[in-house]
Design a protein around this motif. Structure first.
Motif, PDB file in Angstrom:
ATOM      1  N   GLU A  86      40.651  52.770  59.104  1.00 44.86           N
ATOM      2  CA  GLU A  86      39.794  51.794  58.434  1.00 44.86           C
ATOM      3  C   GLU A  86      39.994  51.923  56.930  1.00 44.86           C
ATOM      4  O   GLU A  86      39.609  52.927  56.322  1.00 44.86           O
ATOM      5  N   LEU A  87      40.585  50.901  56.336  1.00 42.28           N
ATOM      6  CA  LEU A  87      40.926  50.920  54.914  1.00 42.28           C
ATOM      7  C   LEU A  87      39.927  50.080  54.122  1.00 42.28           C
ATOM      8  O   LEU A  87      39.791  48.877  54.345  1.00 42.28           O
ATOM      9  N   LEU A  88      39.252  50.734  53.186  1.00 36.29           N
ATOM     10  CA  LEU A  88      38.410  50.034  52.212  1.00 36.29           C
ATOM     11  C   LEU A  88      39.045  50.198  50.837  1.00 36.29           C
ATOM     12  O   LEU A  88      39.496  51.292  50.491  1.00 36.29           O
ATOM     13  N   VAL A  89      39.082  49.112  50.077  1.00 43.60           N
ATOM     14  CA  VAL A  89      39.690  49.156  48.743  1.00 43.60           C
ATOM     15  C   VAL A  89      38.633  48.761  47.713  1.00 43.60           C
ATOM     16  O   VAL A  89      38.554  47.600  47.294  1.00 43.60           O
ATOM     17  N   PRO A  90      37.782  49.715  47.319  1.00 42.04           N
ATOM     18  CA  PRO A  90      36.758  49.404  46.320  1.00 42.04           C
ATOM     19  C   PRO A  90      37.374  49.166  44.958  1.00 42.04           C
ATOM     20  O   PRO A  90      38.405  49.751  44.605  1.00 42.04           O
ATOM     21  N   ALA A  91      36.756  48.299  44.183  1.00 43.08           N
ATOM     22  CA  ALA A  91      37.293  47.954  42.864  1.00 43.08           C
ATOM     23  C   ALA A  91      37.168  49.114  41.890  1.00 43.08           C
ATOM     24  O   ALA A  91      36.123  49.776  41.816  1.00 43.08           O
ATOM     25  N   GLU A  92      38.221  49.349  41.141  1.00 41.20           N
ATOM     26  CA  GLU A  92      38.138  50.220  39.974  1.00 41.20           C
ATOM     27  C   GLU A  92      37.414  49.470  38.854  1.00 41.20           C
ATOM     28  O   GLU A  92      37.368  48.227  38.849  1.00 41.20           O
ATOM     29  N   ALA A  93      36.880  50.206  37.911  1.00 38.34           N
ATOM     30  CA  ALA A  93      36.089  49.588  36.841  1.00 38.34           C
ATOM     31  C   ALA A  93      36.894  48.520  36.103  1.00 38.34           C
ATOM     32  O   ALA A  93      36.385  47.422  35.825  1.00 38.34           O
ATOM     33  N   ALA A  94      38.150  48.821  35.787  1.00 44.77           N
ATOM     34  CA  ALA A  94      38.968  47.861  35.047  1.00 44.77           C
ATOM     35  C   ALA A  94      39.256  46.615  35.876  1.00 44.77           C
ATOM     36  O   ALA A  94      39.332  45.501  35.343  1.00 44.77           O
ATOM     37  N   GLN A  95      39.416  46.791  37.177  1.00 42.66           N
ATOM     38  CA  GLN A  95      39.667  45.652  38.059  1.00 42.66           C
ATOM     39  C   GLN A  95      38.448  44.751  38.146  1.00 42.66           C
ATOM     40  O   GLN A  95      38.567  43.515  38.124  1.00 42.66           O
ATOM     41  N   GLY A 102      33.261  40.976  36.314  1.00 42.60           N
ATOM     42  CA  GLY A 102      32.128  41.640  36.939  1.00 42.60           C
ATOM     43  C   GLY A 102      31.709  41.020  38.259  1.00 42.60           C
ATOM     44  O   GLY A 102      30.690  41.419  38.837  1.00 42.60           O
ATOM     45  N   ASP A 103      32.494  40.095  38.765  1.00 38.08           N
ATOM     46  CA  ASP A 103      32.161  39.359  39.994  1.00 38.08           C
ATOM     47  C   ASP A 103      32.896  39.989  41.175  1.00 38.08           C
ATOM     48  O   ASP A 103      34.122  39.872  41.296  1.00 38.08           O
ATOM     49  N   ALA A 104      32.160  40.657  42.070  1.00 42.84           N
ATOM     50  CA  ALA A 104      32.775  41.340  43.201  1.00 42.84           C
ATOM     51  C   ALA A 104      33.483  40.367  44.139  1.00 42.84           C
ATOM     52  O   ALA A 104      34.536  40.684  44.696  1.00 42.84           O
ATOM     53  N   LYS A 105      32.927  39.190  44.327  1.00 41.48           N
ATOM     54  CA  LYS A 105      33.563  38.205  45.210  1.00 41.48           C
ATOM     55  C   LYS A 105      34.884  37.715  44.616  1.00 41.48           C
ATOM     56  O   LYS A 105      35.859  37.472  45.343  1.00 41.48           O
ATOM     57  N   ARG A 106      34.920  37.569  43.302  1.00 34.48           N
ATOM     58  CA  ARG A 106      36.166  37.163  42.654  1.00 34.48           C
ATOM     59  C   ARG A 106      37.212  38.269  42.788  1.00 34.48           C
ATOM     60  O   ARG A 106      38.399  37.990  43.026  1.00 34.48           O
ATOM     61  N   TYR A 107      36.797  39.527  42.646  1.00 38.41           N
ATOM     62  CA  TYR A 107      37.717  40.644  42.875  1.00 38.41           C
ATOM     63  C   TYR A 107      38.254  40.580  44.294  1.00 38.41           C
ATOM     64  O   TYR A 107      39.461  40.741  44.517  1.00 38.41           O
ATOM     65  N   ASP A 108      37.379  40.354  45.274  1.00 43.58           N
ATOM     66  CA  ASP A 108      37.807  40.266  46.673  1.00 43.58           C
ATOM     67  C   ASP A 108      38.883  39.198  46.862  1.00 43.58           C
ATOM     68  O   ASP A 108      39.861  39.404  47.585  1.00 43.58           O
ATOM     69  N   ALA A 109      38.687  38.051  46.233  1.00 44.12           N
ATOM     70  CA  ALA A 109      39.602  36.928  46.438  1.00 44.12           C
ATOM     71  C   ALA A 109      40.898  37.068  45.653  1.00 44.12           C
ATOM     72  O   ALA A 109      41.982  36.760  46.174  1.00 44.12           O
ATOM     73  N   GLU A 110      40.805  37.549  44.414  1.00 43.69           N
ATOM     74  CA  GLU A 110      41.957  37.512  43.523  1.00 43.69           C
ATOM     75  C   GLU A 110      42.788  38.793  43.503  1.00 43.69           C
ATOM     76  O   GLU A 110      44.002  38.737  43.283  1.00 43.69           O
ATOM     77  N   GLN A 111      42.154  39.934  43.714  1.00 39.25           N
ATOM     78  CA  GLN A 111      42.876  41.197  43.545  1.00 39.25           C
ATOM     79  C   GLN A 111      42.977  42.035  44.819  1.00 39.25           C
ATOM     80  O   GLN A 111      44.011  42.674  45.058  1.00 39.25           O
ATOM     81  N   ARG A 112      41.927  42.042  45.621  1.00 42.56           N
ATOM     82  CA  ARG A 112      41.896  42.973  46.746  1.00 42.56           C
ATOM     83  C   ARG A 112      43.043  42.777  47.739  1.00 42.56           C
ATOM     84  O   ARG A 112      43.627  43.774  48.210  1.00 42.56           O
ATOM     85  N   PRO A 113      43.433  41.542  48.121  1.00 45.71           N
ATOM     86  CA  PRO A 113      44.512  41.420  49.105  1.00 45.71           C
ATOM     87  C   PRO A 113      45.806  42.123  48.695  1.00 45.71           C
ATOM     88  O   PRO A 113      46.414  42.836  49.506  1.00 45.71           O
ATOM     89  N   ALA A 114      46.226  41.946  47.450  1.00 46.25           N
ATOM     90  CA  ALA A 114      47.457  42.602  46.997  1.00 46.25           C
ATOM     91  C   ALA A 114      47.282  44.115  46.932  1.00 46.25           C
ATOM     92  O   ALA A 114      48.220  44.876  47.238  1.00 46.25           O
TER      93      ALA A 114
END
Length: 325
Positions: A178-187, A193-205
């Motif tokens: 089970e892989l979770l990729v929590p955002a780093e502060a810079a990300q 500061g929008d977690a949903k935007r991080y999920d959509a734009e950065q987390r997949p890669a």
């Protein structure tokens, strides 16, 4: 005779032991420990024997919900036993695991300490003895791993995970990661500061890179259990990473992450449309509200069981309806 770096030899050995699991896999996970103790009951360690028994009974309600959702003479429209599974911990669910095995259900049991930012073994160096005693279909780990996180931390995690992977492959046991990729502060800052935007734009890669780094460090799951993504294109990239380099038999399942029904359904439909995604593991969205209502006395145990069963069947129906013909 030519000399090869140890890291290269480890990668070659791990790749040689790749097996995978590609059959449909519909998991009801309730291996939560800290969130049950604190979030559901408001308790803190150390638990009394009575508190331990009450948590175990709450998990039994979830298990009864899974059993109620299975196909039978009285429920021909239920979920086939060969596709149904559960994920529960040894601490509160050892009896459930034994009963599920007797019913020939797919079982999974966690090896990680609950609620840790850094992966570690629940039972330390005795992890293998506990896996052998419980004997689940899958040994599962939950790992928080961001490829841009502190490299010393990531290296420590990779070393422990490679050790577990080697043991599981050597003993012929299946491995669920089970892989979770929590955002780093810079990300997160880059996402405003929008977690949903991080999920959509950065987390997949980042998920793709995490999978590749772990594979390159001799961690070889049979099934990757991953956070949902919003597009089939991103889902396909995750499958491509999971199955690269001769890993075509490796499966991927989607997790629910406690999201609301609508979001879970979107993730299920997106994942199901992509070959390589073989199922799901949706936990809290399936059972949390039913358990809360039962514990509060506003619904009966049987009503809670049926509510859980209904949610689980709905996830199966949604996933199967979205699979390519």
């Amino acid at each position: 005779m030519p000399r090869f770096p140890v890291s290269l030899l480890l990668r070659c050995l791990a790749t040689a032991m790749i097996s995978g699991y590609s059959r449909p896999l519909y998991i009801l996970p309730f291996d939560h420990r800290g969130s049950f103790e604190k979030g559901l009951f408001g308790w803190h360690d150390p638990l009394s024997p009575d508190q331990t028994a009450r948590i175990a009974d709450a998990k039994r309600v979830i298990y009864e919900g899974l059993l109620a959702a299975l196909a039978s003479a009285h429920n021909p429209d239920g979920v086939p036993v060969t596709r149904a599974g559960l994920l529960v911990d040894e601490q509160f669910g050892a009896d459930i695991l034994r009963d599920a095995q007797a019913r020939q259900l797919i079982t999974a049991c966690p090896a990680e300490k609950s609620g840790q930012d850094e992966f570690d073994f629940e039972y330390g160096d005795a992890f293998a003895q506990h896996i052998e005693a419980v004997n689940p279909t899958f040994c599962k780990v939950l790992v928080r791993y961001n490829p841009d996180a502190d490299e010393v931390l990531n290296a420590r995690q990779r070393e422990k995970l490679a050790r577990l992977s080697a043991y599981l492959k050597g003993s012929g046991r299946l491995f669920m990661f089970e892989l979770l990729v929590p955002a780093e502060a810079a990300q997160l800052q880059a996402a405003g500061g929008d977690a949903k935007r991080y999920d959509a734009e950065q987390r997949p890669a980042l998920m793709v890179r995490a999978i590749q780094q772990l594979q390159d460090a001799a961690t070889e799951p049979d099934v990757w259990k991953v956070e949902g993504v919003d597009t089939a294109r991103d889902a396909a990239r995750i499958v491509e990473a999971a199955q690269r380099g001769g890993r075509e038999g490796v499966g991927v399942i989607i997790l629910g992450r406690g999201e609301d029904d609508a979001h879970v359904r979107e993730w299920l439909r997106t994942a199901a449309s992509v070959p390589g995604f073989i199922g799901f593991a949706v936990g809290r969205t399936t059972f949390w509200e039913a358990l809360k209502s039962w514990l509060a006395g506003t619904i009966s145990r049987e009503e809670a069981v049926q509510e859980i069963a209904g949610h689980y069947r709905e996830w199966v129906q949604d996933f199967e309806a979205a699979r390519p013909a």
